[in-house]
Design a protein around this motif. Structure first.
Motif, mmCIF file in Angstrom:
data_model
loop_
_atom_site.group_PDB
_atom_site.id
_atom_site.type_symbol
_atom_site.label_atom_id
_atom_site.label_comp_id
_atom_site.label_asym_id
_atom_site.label_seq_id
_atom_site.Cartn_x
_atom_site.Cartn_y
_atom_site.Cartn_z
ATOM 1 N N SER A 19 0.591 -1.201 -0.183
ATOM 2 C CA SER A 19 -0.061 0.104 -0.076
ATOM 3 C C SER A 19 0.894 1.373 -0.056
ATOM 4 N N SER A 20 2.073 1.229 0.061
ATOM 5 C CA SER A 20 2.978 2.218 0.154
ATOM 6 C C SER A 20 3.584 2.795 -0.906
ATOM 7 N N GLN A 21 3.787 1.925 -2.047
ATOM 8 C CA GLN A 21 4.475 2.021 -3.205
ATOM 9 C C GLN A 21 3.607 2.696 -4.306
ATOM 10 N N THR A 22 4.091 3.416 -5.352
ATOM 11 C CA THR A 22 3.606 3.420 -6.619
ATOM 12 C C THR A 22 4.408 3.038 -8.005
ATOM 13 N N PRO A 23 3.864 2.719 -8.788
ATOM 14 C CA PRO A 23 4.694 2.058 -9.773
ATOM 15 C C PRO A 23 5.567 3.202 -10.693
ATOM 16 N N LYS A 24 6.549 2.718 -11.318
ATOM 17 C CA LYS A 24 7.296 3.651 -12.549
ATOM 18 C C LYS A 24 6.492 3.201 -13.592
ATOM 19 N N TRP A 25 6.022 4.215 -14.320
ATOM 20 C CA TRP A 25 5.264 4.039 -15.756
ATOM 21 C C TRP A 25 6.194 4.077 -16.791
ATOM 22 N N GLU A 41 -1.293 -1.090 -7.155
ATOM 23 C CA GLU A 41 -2.743 -1.442 -6.899
ATOM 24 C C GLU A 41 -3.747 -1.260 -8.078
ATOM 25 N N TRP A 42 -4.795 -2.048 -7.865
ATOM 26 C CA TRP A 42 -5.643 -1.951 -8.965
ATOM 27 C C TRP A 42 -6.284 -0.564 -9.275
ATOM 28 N N GLU A 43 -6.481 0.410 -8.241
ATOM 29 C CA GLU A 43 -6.746 1.677 -8.304
ATOM 30 C C GLU A 43 -5.819 2.230 -9.355
ATOM 31 N N THR A 44 -4.351 2.065 -9.175
ATOM 32 C CA THR A 44 -3.539 2.805 -9.999
ATOM 33 C C THR A 44 -3.671 2.321 -11.596
ATOM 34 N N LEU A 45 -4.095 1.251 -11.844
ATOM 35 C CA LEU A 45 -4.037 0.799 -13.037
ATOM 36 C C LEU A 45 -5.406 1.410 -13.768
ATOM 37 N N LYS A 46 -6.127 2.167 -13.292
ATOM 38 C CA LYS A 46 -7.122 2.932 -13.860
ATOM 39 C C LYS A 46 -6.927 4.014 -14.725
ATOM 40 N N THR A 47 -5.718 4.585 -14.411
ATOM 41 C CA THR A 47 -5.069 5.564 -15.120
ATOM 42 C C THR A 47 -4.404 5.201 -16.532
ATOM 43 N N GLY A 48 -4.142 3.814 -16.671
ATOM 44 C CA GLY A 48 -3.867 3.255 -18.063
ATOM 45 C C GLY A 48 -4.497 3.219 -19.031
ATOM 46 N N PHE A 105 -9.135 -12.420 -11.838
ATOM 47 C CA PHE A 105 -8.489 -12.424 -10.492
ATOM 48 C C PHE A 105 -9.416 -11.337 -9.642
ATOM 49 N N LYS A 106 -9.454 -10.083 -10.161
ATOM 50 C CA LYS A 106 -9.896 -8.882 -9.318
ATOM 51 C C LYS A 106 -11.374 -9.398 -9.089
ATOM 52 N N LYS A 107 -11.893 -9.933 -10.070
ATOM 53 C CA LYS A 107 -13.590 -10.190 -10.050
ATOM 54 C C LYS A 107 -13.689 -11.151 -8.968
ATOM 55 N N TYR A 127 -3.567 -10.107 -1.753
ATOM 56 C CA TYR A 127 -2.959 -10.247 -2.955
ATOM 57 C C TYR A 127 -2.111 -9.051 -3.180
ATOM 58 N N VAL A 128 -1.049 -9.054 -3.917
ATOM 59 C CA VAL A 128 -0.317 -7.735 -4.307
ATOM 60 C C VAL A 128 0.030 -8.146 -5.567
#
Length: 199
Positions: A19-25, A41-48, A105-107, A127-128
């Motif tokens: 929960s503490s890191q964000t990915p490099k794009w 996290e799943w929420e991060t993927l929403k910007t892709g 998997f998310k579902k 999960y992570v």
């Protein structure tokens, strides 16, 4: 023993990054859009740019109710005290299988929590996510250069049983199994067959 050591490393990373890191794009030239690399996290993927396709897969996936009931029952009744199932997922947003099976998997995960109330009283699974580039590199040293179990195909779901000590540190990690690239039966059926090992 070697594989268990690898899983311990993954879980240690998970606890610190979940929960503490964000990915490099990073820009993927073949897809002509940026993809996440590293813990996310799943929420991060929403910007892709790829997320609309993933959301379609999420909505369209027909869960197998009887299998889901069995998974939920094992998680709620068969996981030992101070233990939980941990699922580490290495995926590539540039990869068609990843864009398909990660939403599946998310579902599954959302349904376990929302419909079957898994994790309501205590954590029975978590999960992570780890995004990677086309070289299957996440940018996390202990994953990318582990001599025991290098990621060769994505998505890879690494499933283990974690037992915590009284101070909530990892006391023991038992490797249960992998789902690599595409499931043998279905994602939930393969997951069920793996977690049955704790019964």
């Amino acid at each position: 023993m070697k594989r268990a050591s690898f899983i311990f490393i993954i879980i240690f990373i998970s606890a610190n990054y979940i929960s503490s890191q964000t990915p490099k794009w990073v820009f993927d030239e073949e897809k002509n859009y940026e993809v996440p690399k590293g813990s996310c996290e799943w929420e991060t993927l929403k910007t892709g740019d790829f997320f609309a396709e993933m959301q379609d897969f999420y909505q369209q996936y027909p869960l197998q109710d009887t299998v889901m009931e069995e998974i939920a029952e094992i998680l709620k009744t068969s996981i030992p005290e101070k233990s939980y199932i941990s699922i580490s997922i290495v995926f590539g947003a540039w990869c068609g299988d990843s864009r398909e099976y990660l939403p599946y998997f998310k579902k599954i995960s959302d349904t376990l929590v929302e419909k079957y109330k898994v994790n309501q009283e205590s954590t029975k699974y978590q999960y992570v996510l780890f995004g990677c580039d086309r070289e299957k590199k996440t940018g996390i040293e202990t994953i990318d250069h582990n001599p025991v179990n290098e990621i060769a195909f994505v998505p890879t779901f690494i499933i283990s049983l974690i037992t915590l000590s009284n101070d909530l540190t990892v006391e023991k990690s038992i490797y249960l199994g992998n789902i690599v690239e595409t499931p043998e039966a279905s994602l939930e059926k393969d997951l069920l067959n793996i977690i049955k090992k704790v019964k």
